[in-house]
Every structure is written in C-alpha cells, then in structure tokens.
Design a protein around this motif. Structure first.
Motif, PDB file in Angstrom:
ATOM      1  N   VAL A   1       0.701  -1.149   0.052  1.00  0.00           N
ATOM      2  CA  VAL A   1      -0.040  -0.011  -0.029  1.00  0.00           C
ATOM      3  C   VAL A   1       0.966   1.088  -0.187  1.00  0.00           C
ATOM      4  O   VAL A   1       2.002   1.268   0.277  1.00  0.00           O
ATOM      5  N   GLY A   2       0.296   2.478  -0.092  1.00  0.00           N
ATOM      6  CA  GLY A   2       1.145   3.480  -0.206  1.00  0.00           C
ATOM      7  C   GLY A   2       1.749   4.049   1.337  1.00  0.00           C
ATOM      8  O   GLY A   2       0.835   3.633   2.277  1.00  0.00           O
ATOM      9  N   ARG A   3       2.642   4.922   1.463  1.00  0.00           N
ATOM     10  CA  ARG A   3       3.257   5.142   2.438  1.00  0.00           C
ATOM     11  C   ARG A   3       2.210   5.759   3.382  1.00  0.00           C
ATOM     12  O   ARG A   3       2.042   5.631   4.660  1.00  0.00           O
ATOM     13  N   THR A   4       1.509   6.727   2.780  1.00  0.00           N
ATOM     14  CA  THR A   4       0.486   7.366   3.744  1.00  0.00           C
ATOM     15  C   THR A   4      -0.501   7.004   4.261  1.00  0.00           C
ATOM     16  O   THR A   4      -0.872   6.953   5.484  1.00  0.00           O
ATOM     17  N   LEU A   5      -1.278   5.703   3.504  1.00  0.00           N
ATOM     18  CA  LEU A   5      -2.137   4.960   3.903  1.00  0.00           C
ATOM     19  C   LEU A   5      -1.393   4.021   5.127  1.00  0.00           C
ATOM     20  O   LEU A   5      -2.311   3.974   6.405  1.00  0.00           O
ATOM     21  N   ALA A   6      -0.377   3.670   4.972  1.00  0.00           N
ATOM     22  CA  ALA A   6       0.173   2.825   5.958  1.00  0.00           C
ATOM     23  C   ALA A   6       0.532   3.583   7.342  1.00  0.00           C
ATOM     24  O   ALA A   6       0.128   3.134   8.424  1.00  0.00           O
ATOM     25  N   ALA A   7       0.874   4.629   6.999  1.00  0.00           N
ATOM     26  CA  ALA A   7       1.294   5.711   8.242  1.00  0.00           C
ATOM     27  C   ALA A   7      -0.133   5.925   9.124  1.00  0.00           C
ATOM     28  O   ALA A   7      -0.074   5.731  10.378  1.00  0.00           O
ATOM     29  N   TYR A   8      -1.026   6.222   8.359  1.00  0.00           N
ATOM     30  CA  TYR A   8      -2.321   6.373   9.035  1.00  0.00           C
ATOM     31  C   TYR A   8      -2.704   5.247   9.976  1.00  0.00           C
ATOM     32  O   TYR A   8      -3.251   5.295  11.153  1.00  0.00           O
ATOM     33  N   HIS A   9      -2.637   3.934   9.354  1.00  0.00           N
ATOM     34  CA  HIS A   9      -2.989   2.732  10.034  1.00  0.00           C
ATOM     35  C   HIS A   9      -2.245   2.489  11.157  1.00  0.00           C
ATOM     36  O   HIS A   9      -2.566   1.980  12.425  1.00  0.00           O
ATOM     37  N   LEU A  10      -0.895   2.442  10.901  1.00  0.00           N
ATOM     38  CA  LEU A  10       0.094   2.432  12.003  1.00  0.00           C
ATOM     39  C   LEU A  10       0.025   3.357  13.430  1.00  0.00           C
ATOM     40  O   LEU A  10       0.184   2.695  14.297  1.00  0.00           O
ATOM     41  N   ASP A  11      -0.282   4.504  12.967  1.00  0.00           N
ATOM     42  CA  ASP A  11      -0.768   5.534  14.013  1.00  0.00           C
ATOM     43  C   ASP A  11      -2.003   5.253  14.818  1.00  0.00           C
ATOM     44  O   ASP A  11      -1.742   5.434  15.948  1.00  0.00           O
TER      45      ASP A  11
END
Length: 236
Positions: free
Chosen positions: A48-58
């Motif tokens: 997936v894209g970095r932005t989407l991954a960052a959202y879910h990780l946070d």
C-alpha cells in the motif's frame, strides 16, 4: 504488563482496531519483525502507499497495540540530517478481555504454586509430561510443521541465518515472572514435544534465557553439537 479486567471497555475498543483487514496485516508485520519497522517498510510489506500505511500504523499506536520510537538512518546525524524516522515495534502490554469475566492467570498461578510446593517432584514430573504431550498434539494439528506449531502456541518463532529458531515471545510471560523455574521447564518440554512430533527430527531445544524472549531456543542438531560443552552429546 497486563490489562486489568476493569479496563475491558478500553481493551475492546483497542482490539477492535484489528477488525480492519489492512490494519491487521500491518499489525502482524510489525509484531513478526525483530527490529523496529518504518512506515516505508510496512507499506512495502503490505503493498500500500506510505501515507495509508502511516495512518493505520498511527491508529495502532494510539490503541497501544504497537509502540513508537524515532531514529535517524545509520550514518546520518547533525544539522541537515532531516527529521528522525518514525518506527513501530510490537507492544509489550498484554491485552486480555473475557466475557463473562474469567481469570485463567489466577488458575495458572495456583497450579504452578502447587508444583513448587510439592517436594517429592511428582507433580512437576506430571506437569512436564503433560507439556510434552501438548507439544506433540500442537504439531500433529499442523501436519508436522514445527514452525506452524510454535506459532500456534504463541511463541512468535523466527529462523536465524544459522538455522536457529528464536522464540520471541513467552506465552506464559506473566506467570513466568514469579515462577521462572517451573514455567521455563514447562516451555522446554512443550517445545521438545513439538520437535518430537514434527518432521524436523534434527532439531534440538535447550534453555537459553534472554531478555524479551522465551527461555527456550531451538537449534539444528549439528549447530547444537557445535555449542555443546566438551564431553557432552547433543540430544536429537
């Protein structure tokens, strides 16, 4: 650290984060990684894209399901090095909820205390034999796959370059803290049972306590023999 039963609503809210399939895949990737994971690594791992991954990780971090740290890439420091990367690691906090309320940890502590108070050693022998049988049953359910059996028991196994299997989680951690000798012996027998019933007959389990790991490590027979003290023979 475990979560008290009175915090059940908060625990349910935190665990509900894992209902999202993508968030669960990211959580699994972080927990199965032996080193802190960056947003870029996690995004690439689940495609997936970095932005989407960052959202879910946070979101996982907000729920205390993973922990956050910051680190600059190796070799970069001082002015102009940029902001440190945000890294994610599996949380050590244990979240447990039971509906209706149950306290299996209390039962485990009572049973382990009984083992410690039995000076004859009969109870300890029976418990260790039961652990051996449990390991054999666990691997039988996987068709002889040792790694799958260890994973199913909650050990989070990871194979090192030399073939050693590190068990990165103790399924009985909270009881082990106060009853280390009994629980480590139980872990050893359970893993030995899994090896005995698996297709990896060249494996060998031994006690090797280390921080943030199970007290047991699994070697291949050749590797175990190489590390055996002089005059000893590695068990198959």
């Amino acid at each position: 650290m475990s979560t008290p039963r009175s915090a059940a609503p908060a625990v349910l809210a935190a665990l509900s984060n894992l209902d999202d399939p993508l968030r669960r895949r990211l959580y699994d990737y972080v927990t199965e990684s032996d080193a802190p994971v960056s947003r870029e690594q996690a995004a690439a791992a689940v495609d997936v894209g970095r932005t989407l991954a960052a959202y879910h990780l946070d979101k996982l971090a907000d729920a205390d399901l993973v922990t956050v740290s910051y680190q600059r890439p190796a070799g970069r420091g001082g002015p102009g090095a940029g902001r440190p990367a945000k890294l994610y690691t599996r949380a050590t906090t244990e979240m447990t909820v039971s509906v209706p309320p149950r306290d299996y940890e209390l039962l485990a502590r009572l049973l382990v205390s009984s083992v410690e108070q039995d000076t004859s050693g009969t109870v300890r022998a029976a418990v260790n034999e039961a652990a051996l049988d449990a390991g054999k049953r666990a691997v039988a359910d996987t068709g002889g796959d040792l790694l799958a059996a260890l994973r199913g028991c909650g050990y989070l196994p990871q194979v090192a370059d030399d073939g050693r299997i590190d068990l990165r989680n103790c399924p009985f951690h909270h009881v082990a803290r106060d009853h280390l000798d009994v629980v480590c012996g139980l872990n050893l027998r359970l893993v030995e049972g899994a090896i005995a019933g698996s297709t990896q007959h060249d494996a060998h389990a031994e006690l090797d306590p280390r921080p943030d790991r199970c007290c047991v490590v699994v070697h291949h027979a050749a590797s175990a023999h190489a590390h055996s003290p002089p005059g000893t023979t590695a068990r198959p």
